[in-house]
Design an enzyme around this catalytic site. Structure first.
Site, PDB file in Angstrom:
ATOM      1  CE  LYS A 169      27.011  31.124  17.490  1.00  0.00           C
ATOM      2  NZ  LYS A 169      26.036  31.211  18.576  1.00  0.00           N
ATOM      3  NE  ARG A 202      22.172  31.700  18.897  1.00  0.00           N
ATOM      4  CZ  ARG A 202      22.393  30.401  19.006  1.00  0.00           C
ATOM      5  NH1 ARG A 202      22.003  29.738  20.078  1.00  0.00           N
ATOM      6  NH2 ARG A 202      23.040  29.770  18.066  1.00  0.00           N
ATOM      7  CD  GLN A 249      24.665  29.505  26.629  1.00  0.00           C
ATOM      8  OE1 GLN A 249      23.710  30.253  26.378  1.00  0.00           O
ATOM      9  NE2 GLN A 249      25.864  29.716  26.140  1.00  0.00           N
ATOM     10  CG  ASP A 274      25.483  22.509  38.247  1.00  0.00           C
ATOM     11  OD1 ASP A 274      25.416  23.212  37.223  1.00  0.00           O
ATOM     12  OD2 ASP A 274      26.360  21.611  38.401  1.00  0.00           O
TER      13      ASP A 274
HETATM   14  N1  NAD Z   1      20.469  25.574  22.345  1.00  0.00           N
HETATM   15  C1  NAD Z   1      21.378  26.487  22.093  1.00  0.00           C
HETATM   16  O1  NAD Z   1      21.176  27.360  21.242  1.00  0.00           O
HETATM   17  C2  NAD Z   1      22.653  26.504  22.887  1.00  0.00           C
HETATM   18  C3  NAD Z   1      23.474  27.634  22.869  1.00  0.00           C
HETATM   19  C4  NAD Z   1      24.636  27.623  23.623  1.00  0.00           C
HETATM   20  C5  NAD Z   1      24.979  26.513  24.381  1.00  0.00           C
HETATM   21  N2  NAD Z   1      24.160  25.428  24.350  1.00  0.00           N
HETATM   22  C6  NAD Z   1      24.467  24.219  25.122  1.00  0.00           C
HETATM   23  O2  NAD Z   1      24.034  24.424  26.452  1.00  0.00           O
HETATM   24  C7  NAD Z   1      24.788  23.594  27.320  1.00  0.00           C
HETATM   25  C8  NAD Z   1      25.266  24.417  28.507  1.00  0.00           C
HETATM   26  O3  NAD Z   1      26.220  25.376  28.060  1.00  0.00           O
HETATM   27  P1  NAD Z   1      27.059  26.256  29.104  1.00  0.00           P
HETATM   28  O4  NAD Z   1      27.938  27.136  28.306  1.00  0.00           O
HETATM   29  O5  NAD Z   1      26.129  26.866  30.086  1.00  0.00           O
HETATM   30  O6  NAD Z   1      27.898  25.118  29.829  1.00  0.00           O
HETATM   31  P2  NAD Z   1      28.542  25.160  31.291  1.00  0.00           P
HETATM   32  O7  NAD Z   1      29.562  24.078  31.288  1.00  0.00           O
HETATM   33  O8  NAD Z   1      28.940  26.546  31.626  1.00  0.00           O
HETATM   34  O9  NAD Z   1      27.338  24.756  32.256  1.00  0.00           O
HETATM   35  C9  NAD Z   1      26.750  23.495  32.253  1.00  0.00           C
HETATM   36  C10 NAD Z   1      26.345  23.195  33.676  1.00  0.00           C
HETATM   37  O10 NAD Z   1      25.554  22.008  33.667  1.00  0.00           O
HETATM   38  C11 NAD Z   1      25.911  21.234  34.792  1.00  0.00           C
HETATM   39  N3  NAD Z   1      25.532  19.867  34.528  1.00  0.00           N
HETATM   40  C12 NAD Z   1      26.034  18.978  33.625  1.00  0.00           C
HETATM   41  N4  NAD Z   1      25.392  17.809  33.677  1.00  0.00           N
HETATM   42  C13 NAD Z   1      24.433  17.944  34.620  1.00  0.00           C
HETATM   43  C14 NAD Z   1      23.433  17.094  35.129  1.00  0.00           C
HETATM   44  N5  NAD Z   1      23.283  15.835  34.682  1.00  0.00           N
HETATM   45  N6  NAD Z   1      22.610  17.553  36.096  1.00  0.00           N
HETATM   46  C15 NAD Z   1      22.756  18.814  36.571  1.00  0.00           C
HETATM   47  N7  NAD Z   1      23.684  19.670  36.138  1.00  0.00           N
HETATM   48  C16 NAD Z   1      24.517  19.248  35.165  1.00  0.00           C
HETATM   49  C17 NAD Z   1      27.414  21.437  34.939  1.00  0.00           C
HETATM   50  O11 NAD Z   1      27.859  21.124  36.242  1.00  0.00           O
HETATM   51  C18 NAD Z   1      27.543  22.923  34.607  1.00  0.00           C
HETATM   52  O12 NAD Z   1      27.453  23.732  35.750  1.00  0.00           O
HETATM   53  C19 NAD Z   1      25.920  23.007  26.461  1.00  0.00           C
HETATM   54  O13 NAD Z   1      25.599  21.687  26.086  1.00  0.00           O
HETATM   55  C20 NAD Z   1      25.937  23.912  25.253  1.00  0.00           C
HETATM   56  O14 NAD Z   1      26.404  23.274  24.100  1.00  0.00           O
HETATM   57  C21 NAD Z   1      23.010  25.413  23.623  1.00  0.00           C
END
Ligand code: NAD
Length: 317
Positions: free
Chosen positions: A67, A110, A138, A159
């Site tokens: 990926k 996943r 996510q 949020d």
């Molecule tokens: N663990 C994993 O396998 C995995 C997989 C994919 C993505 N991720 C991570 O998950 C995170 C979210 O990804 P996404 O695609 O949903 O991002 P996104 O930008 O679509 O959503 C993140 C949300 O979090 C909110 N946010 C940020 N800081 C905040 C805080 N302090 N308090 C409350 N809300 C807050 C933002 O306003 C936003 O709405 C990223 O860091 C991404 O890298 C992890």
């Protein structure tokens, strides 16, 4: 011929049961040393974001997958998704690439499966209220899949941007057939919930130790660099901590790295990889009172799990 699948195709082809079973197998095989998964390479694009390369050979799932995923936190401001990805699946028997799939949905599926499995193995069976902090891409998958495993009585969301939370509540209420109630602070949410998912891009902790009730289960999916943290490191130090991959956590699980650096815990205090619990090598939750934290940074083995489902479906056609 190489098949090309869009995110929509992926969504349509993968059922929740198949997803949970394949990701469960991937975690089991990973913890038992049955997959070949080099650490992911992170290529920082200065001032913009990160591009990650994630390969995995999973013999029991009959797949090699690679990926390429990018995480650009500033994208949301430009009306573009934060996370974008593509996966290539190769038949390991003959080395022939079989499909290329958009992997935003695959990643959402996943990652949500990891949370759902953590809920199955670590949350109290009488958990009623589910809370989601961070209402982005996510979070949508997290809620969809987890709510099928635990059937929450109430769902809460928070949020830092109220409009994002409102949009999430409106959209997801319809999709899960129930109400998503909004909280004004993370404290209010944490104090109301038995299961909490953090899915933010935050660099500083959003969940504080003093808010968390005994018996709570937390799945922290957001932080993936040593500098990031969604959970108070002192909460980690006093909880039963389970990870997806210990090797990956040592490189990327910000809140554990910070807790270890601060001398609040040692790596040996991490209780287990979830695959060890799935394999029956260690028990999951042991008491009603313990607080469990599942910290996932995401593994290529999970991608391989979904790629294996896609391969079997694509070759059915
Ligand atoms: N663990 C994993 O396998 C995995 C997989 C994919 C993505 N991720 C991570 O998950 C995170 C979210 O990804 P996404 O695609 O949903 O991002 P996104 O930008 O679509 O959503 C993140 C949300 O979090 C909110 N946010 C940020 N800081 C905040 C805080 N302090 N308090 C409350 N809300 C807050 C933002 O306003 C936003 O709405 C990223 O860091 C991404 O890298 C992890």
């Amino acid at each position: 011929m190489v098949k090309i699948l869009t995110d929509r195709d992926v969504e349509a082809l993968v059922s929740v049961d198949e997803l949970l079973s394949a990701v469960s197998e991937a975690f089991r095989a990973l913890s038992l040393g049955e997959v070949l998964m080099p650490p992911r390479s992170r290529i920082g694009v200065s001032g913009a974001g990160d591009i990650l390369l994630m390969p995995c050979l999973a013999p029991s799932l009959k797949v090699f997958s690679l990926k390429i995923v990018s995480v650009y936190p500033g994208n949301l401001e430009k009306g573009l998704p934060t996370t974008n990805a593509v996966v290539v699946a190769v038949d390991p028997e003959n080395g022939i690439p079989r499909l290329v799939a958009e992997a935003r949905a695959l990643t959402g599926l996943r990652t949500a499966a990891a949370t759902a499995l953590s809920v199955k193995h670590l949350a109290r069976s009488d958990s009623k209220n589910l809370g989601i902090i961070g209402c982005g891409y996510q979070a949508r998958w997290q809620l969809l899949i987890t709510s099928q495993v635990m059937r929450p009585q109430r769902v809460y969301a928070f949020d830092m941007y109220r409009d994002r939370a409102e949009k999430f509540a409106e959209e997801m209420g319809g999709r899960i057939g129930g109400k998503v109630e909004l909280c004004y602070t993370p404290e209010e949410l944490v104090k109301s919930c038995d299961i909490i998912i953090t899915a933010t891009t935050s660099k500083t902790p959003v969940v504080r130790k003093e808010w968390v009730r005994p018996g709570t289960h937390i799945s922290a999916i957001g932080a993936y660099t040593p500098e990031m943290a969604e959970i108070d490191p002192s909460l980690l130090a006093s909880s039963k901590v389970v990870v997806d991959s210990l090797a990956a956590a040592k490189e990327e699980a910000g809140e554990i790295i910070q807790a270890v650096k601060a001398g609040l815990m040692r790596w040996e205090d991490v209780y287990a990889e979830i695959g060890e619990i799935i394999a029956g090598r260690k028990p999951g939750r042991l008491s009603w009172e313990e607080v469990t934290v599942f910290k996932t940074v995401g593994t290529a083995a999970q991608d391989a799990a979904v790629a294996s489902i896609l391969l079997s479906k694509a070759s059915d056609k």
